[in-house]
Design a protein around this motif. Structure first.
Motif, PDB file in Angstrom:
ATOM      1  N   PHE A   1      53.001 -12.803  44.039  1.00  0.00           N
ATOM      2  CA  PHE A   1      53.567 -11.459  43.991  1.00  0.00           C
ATOM      3  C   PHE A   1      53.828 -10.945  45.406  1.00  0.00           C
ATOM      4  O   PHE A   1      54.922 -10.446  45.716  1.00  0.00           O
ATOM      5  N   ILE A   2      52.823 -11.076  46.287  1.00  0.00           N
ATOM      6  CA  ILE A   2      52.973 -10.580  47.662  1.00  0.00           C
ATOM      7  C   ILE A   2      54.034 -11.378  48.411  1.00  0.00           C
ATOM      8  O   ILE A   2      54.843 -10.809  49.161  1.00  0.00           O
ATOM      9  N   ALA A   3      54.063 -12.693  48.216  1.00  0.00           N
ATOM     10  CA  ALA A   3      55.063 -13.516  48.903  1.00  0.00           C
ATOM     11  C   ALA A   3      56.473 -13.108  48.502  1.00  0.00           C
ATOM     12  O   ALA A   3      57.367 -12.963  49.340  1.00  0.00           O
ATOM     13  N   ARG A   4      56.683 -12.893  47.198  1.00  0.00           N
ATOM     14  CA  ARG A   4      57.998 -12.447  46.731  1.00  0.00           C
ATOM     15  C   ARG A   4      58.308 -11.042  47.234  1.00  0.00           C
ATOM     16  O   ARG A   4      59.436 -10.736  47.602  1.00  0.00           O
TER      17      ARG A   4
ATOM     18  N   LEU B   1      50.996   5.469  51.727  1.00  0.00           N
ATOM     19  CA  LEU B   1      51.942   4.381  52.000  1.00  0.00           C
ATOM     20  C   LEU B   1      53.187   4.928  52.689  1.00  0.00           C
ATOM     21  O   LEU B   1      53.656   4.368  53.689  1.00  0.00           O
ATOM     22  N   ASP B   2      53.737   6.024  52.162  1.00  0.00           N
ATOM     23  CA  ASP B   2      54.921   6.636  52.784  1.00  0.00           C
ATOM     24  C   ASP B   2      54.649   6.992  54.237  1.00  0.00           C
ATOM     25  O   ASP B   2      55.447   6.688  55.129  1.00  0.00           O
ATOM     26  N   ARG B   3      53.521   7.645  54.452  1.00  0.00           N
ATOM     27  CA  ARG B   3      53.214   8.086  55.814  1.00  0.00           C
ATOM     28  C   ARG B   3      52.980   6.891  56.726  1.00  0.00           C
ATOM     29  O   ARG B   3      53.432   6.877  57.878  1.00  0.00           O
ATOM     30  N   ARG B   4      52.300   5.888  56.229  1.00  0.00           N
ATOM     31  CA  ARG B   4      52.021   4.707  57.050  1.00  0.00           C
ATOM     32  C   ARG B   4      53.310   3.989  57.456  1.00  0.00           C
ATOM     33  O   ARG B   4      53.455   3.540  58.595  1.00  0.00           O
ATOM     34  N   VAL B   5      54.237   3.885  56.518  1.00  0.00           N
ATOM     35  CA  VAL B   5      55.470   3.133  56.758  1.00  0.00           C
ATOM     36  C   VAL B   5      56.465   3.925  57.600  1.00  0.00           C
ATOM     37  O   VAL B   5      57.153   3.371  58.452  1.00  0.00           O
ATOM     38  N   LEU B   6      56.554   5.246  57.377  1.00  0.00           N
ATOM     39  CA  LEU B   6      57.615   6.038  57.987  1.00  0.00           C
ATOM     40  C   LEU B   6      57.189   6.870  59.188  1.00  0.00           C
ATOM     41  O   LEU B   6      58.014   7.189  60.051  1.00  0.00           O
ATOM     42  N   THR B   7      55.903   7.235  59.275  1.00  0.00           N
ATOM     43  CA  THR B   7      55.471   8.140  60.341  1.00  0.00           C
ATOM     44  C   THR B   7      55.700   7.600  61.749  1.00  0.00           C
ATOM     45  O   THR B   7      56.064   8.379  62.642  1.00  0.00           O
TER      46      THR B   7
ATOM     47  N   ILE C   1      59.871  -4.216  57.398  1.00  0.00           N
ATOM     48  CA  ILE C   1      59.094  -3.128  56.817  1.00  0.00           C
ATOM     49  C   ILE C   1      58.357  -3.541  55.549  1.00  0.00           C
ATOM     50  O   ILE C   1      57.323  -2.970  55.195  1.00  0.00           O
ATOM     51  N   SER C   2      58.852  -4.568  54.826  1.00  0.00           N
ATOM     52  CA  SER C   2      58.171  -4.964  53.593  1.00  0.00           C
ATOM     53  C   SER C   2      56.790  -5.549  53.879  1.00  0.00           C
ATOM     54  O   SER C   2      55.895  -5.489  53.023  1.00  0.00           O
ATOM     55  N   TRP C   3      56.585  -6.119  55.076  1.00  0.00           N
ATOM     56  CA  TRP C   3      55.233  -6.560  55.450  1.00  0.00           C
ATOM     57  C   TRP C   3      54.282  -5.365  55.505  1.00  0.00           C
ATOM     58  O   TRP C   3      53.144  -5.433  55.014  1.00  0.00           O
ATOM     59  N   GLU C   4      54.750  -4.277  56.100  1.00  0.00           N
ATOM     60  CA  GLU C   4      53.899  -3.089  56.232  1.00  0.00           C
ATOM     61  C   GLU C   4      53.634  -2.466  54.866  1.00  0.00           C
ATOM     62  O   GLU C   4      52.523  -2.006  54.581  1.00  0.00           O
TER      63      GLU C   4
ATOM     64  N   PRO D   1      53.885 -10.217  60.966  1.00  0.00           N
ATOM     65  CA  PRO D   1      55.117 -10.584  61.682  1.00  0.00           C
ATOM     66  C   PRO D   1      56.040  -9.395  61.847  1.00  0.00           C
ATOM     67  O   PRO D   1      56.326  -8.670  60.894  1.00  0.00           O
ATOM     68  N   GLY D   2      56.492  -9.192  63.072  1.00  0.00           N
ATOM     69  CA  GLY D   2      57.423  -8.106  63.350  1.00  0.00           C
ATOM     70  C   GLY D   2      56.787  -6.763  63.633  1.00  0.00           C
ATOM     71  O   GLY D   2      57.508  -5.806  63.938  1.00  0.00           O
TER      72      GLY D   2
END
Length: 459
Positions: A27-30, A83-89, A188-191, A206-207
């Protein structure tokens, strides 16, 4: 070469979901490759689907009544997520997209006048001018060529933002912002995956270093833009000027420079990206459905019988164009996912959702849900004839979200997309090469994997 099907039979490419929920490692890999590829098929057929045996990692919700409850009726129990704050802040700070409570309400109140319908119509000439510059560039390339229209739409919509709500950014800075935004989204999908697994924000992936560098670069450019405008008090009436002069109605306090930077970064980052993706997918659909492209071009020519250019008064004379845009937004919503947090134990259609659960509203799936749409994979703009659209629950089609936090720029985006598309159809024909079937990939916005090469024939 494949033959192009008639528009009423066009089934544009989508993702192929797994038949059932995948084991967590797969699931995570996809998910990292393309989050849309990780959603099990049940999400397209059931109103609520959970992932995780003991405690759900994710609860996907696609029932319109439940979505209205989450985003409007019981919105206080479903705040925006960590999650929103972590990814976008890192990129956007505590601006209008990420802020909560009174801070969000104040920021939205200040920005709202810029996005009133009449105000936006005044920007149509600038939108048309940016598009005509692109057409002039294309005409210099010859009678027929293949180009990546995703890049072209990104350039054009960024130029619109720079000419309207955020006047003042120069060409070098604009290029740096576009490059940094792309770099940030690439990984961003890693985060997001790390946030779903509740791994610490400091964890490497990565990234990650490139994302941090890109976020700092954008914010530095915006800080410079603000400093320039501070040095020229009273100049302009755009968003920058309004944020500088804004005061809290209760306390009289001015907005801090940090909050201004947060909002300018938000509009630079999000203000062009979503419309660019909407136009990209629309041009692809029209290239695959040339009959619809011809109908739209005829509508534009009819609307412009007394004027050589699209203007503010043209927009309302293009109902067919708007229907095509809406069907494109249904099939390929530029913002394909929304998330919320359950702040208490809840029951959703008989599914127990414990406090702290991540609620995901997969708009991409909602717009293709088998219980909600007739033949959902088919391209059919007549779904949005007024008599048909009136039958849909208001949370069945929501490319700009819903409720108090509906996208503040939704009207801007629709007017901009209409003006740009109409101008493009005046000056060029778009054709499919018969081979490239782009996979939609979720990276906060919905991008086509490998870009969007189309054959362009200037008129």
């Amino acid at each position: 070469m494949n033959t192009i099907p008639p528009p009423e039979k066009l089934y544009p490419p989508t993702v192929q979901p797994p038949e059932r929920a995948l084991p967590l490692p797969r699931f995570i890999a996809r998910f990292i490759r393309n989050p849309l590829q990780a959603l099990p098929r049940a999400v397209y057929t059931e109103p609520v689907v959970t992932y995780g045996s003991k405690r759900p990692l994710v609860t996907w919700v696609t029932d319109p009544a439940l979505i209205e409850r989450i985003l409007l009726k019981d919105a206080e129990h479903f705040p925006k997520t960590p999650l929103d704050r972590r990814v976008l802040t890192p990129m956007l700070g505590n601006g209008i997209l990420t802020a909560e409570g009174e801070s969000w309400r104040w920021q939205r109140k200040i920005a709202s006048p810029m996005f009133r319908y009449a105000e936006i119509l005044a920007y149509v000439p600038a939108m048309v001018e940016a598009t005509e510059q692109l057409l002039d560039t294309w005409k210099q390339r010859g009678h027929e060529f293949t180009t990546d229209v995703e890049d072209a739409m990104t350039e054009t919509t960024f130029s619109v933002i720079a000419r309207t709500v955020l006047a003042g950014i120069d060409e070098t800075e604009a290029s740096a912002v576009k490059h940094a935004a792309r770099t940030y989204l690439d990984r961003i999908s890693w985060e997001v995956a790390a946030a779903i697994l509740r791994l610490p924000p400091t964890m490497w992936h990565p990234g990650k270093a490139n994302m941090c560098t890109s976020a700092k670069e954008v914010r530095t450019i915006v800080e410079h833009l603000l400093a320039q405008r501070r040095a020229q008090p009273g100049s302009g009436n755009d968003l920058v000027a309004r944020l500088i002069s804004a005061h809290d109605p209760a306390t009289g306090e001015q907005m801090s420079d940090a909050t201004i930077v947060d909002n300018l970064a938000t509009f630079l980052f999000a203000g062009h990206e979503t419309t660019a993706k909407a136009l990209t997918w629309t041009l692809y659909l029209l290239a695959r459905a040339p009959q619809w492209q011809d109908r739209l071009r005829d509508e534009v020519q009819h609307a412009l019988r007394t004027s050589p250019r699209v203007g503010p008064g043209t927009i309302e004379r293009l109902p067919l164009t708007l229907r095509v845009l809406k069907e494109s937004l249904r099939l390929y919503p530029p913002a394909p996912v929304m998330t919320r947090l359950a702040n208490q134990d809840l029951d959703l259609e008989g599914t127990h959702v414990p406090k702290g659960s991540l609620i995901v509203i997969p708009i991409f799936v909602l717009h293709r849900h088998q219980r909600l749409w007739d033949d959902p994979g088919r391209f059919d703009p007549d779904r949005f004839l007024p008599e048909n659209e009136a039958k849909y629950p208001r949370t069945q089609f929501m490319p700009f979200g819903f409720g108090p936090r509906i996208c503040i720029g939704s009207s801007f985006a629709l007017i901009e997309a209409t003006a740009i598309l109409a101008t493009l159809l005046q000056g060029a024909r778009f054709e499919w090469d018969g081979r490239h079937a782009p996979e939609p990939v979720s990276r906060v916005t919905l991008r086509p994997k490998g870009g969007m090469p189309l054959i362009v024939k200037p008129l």
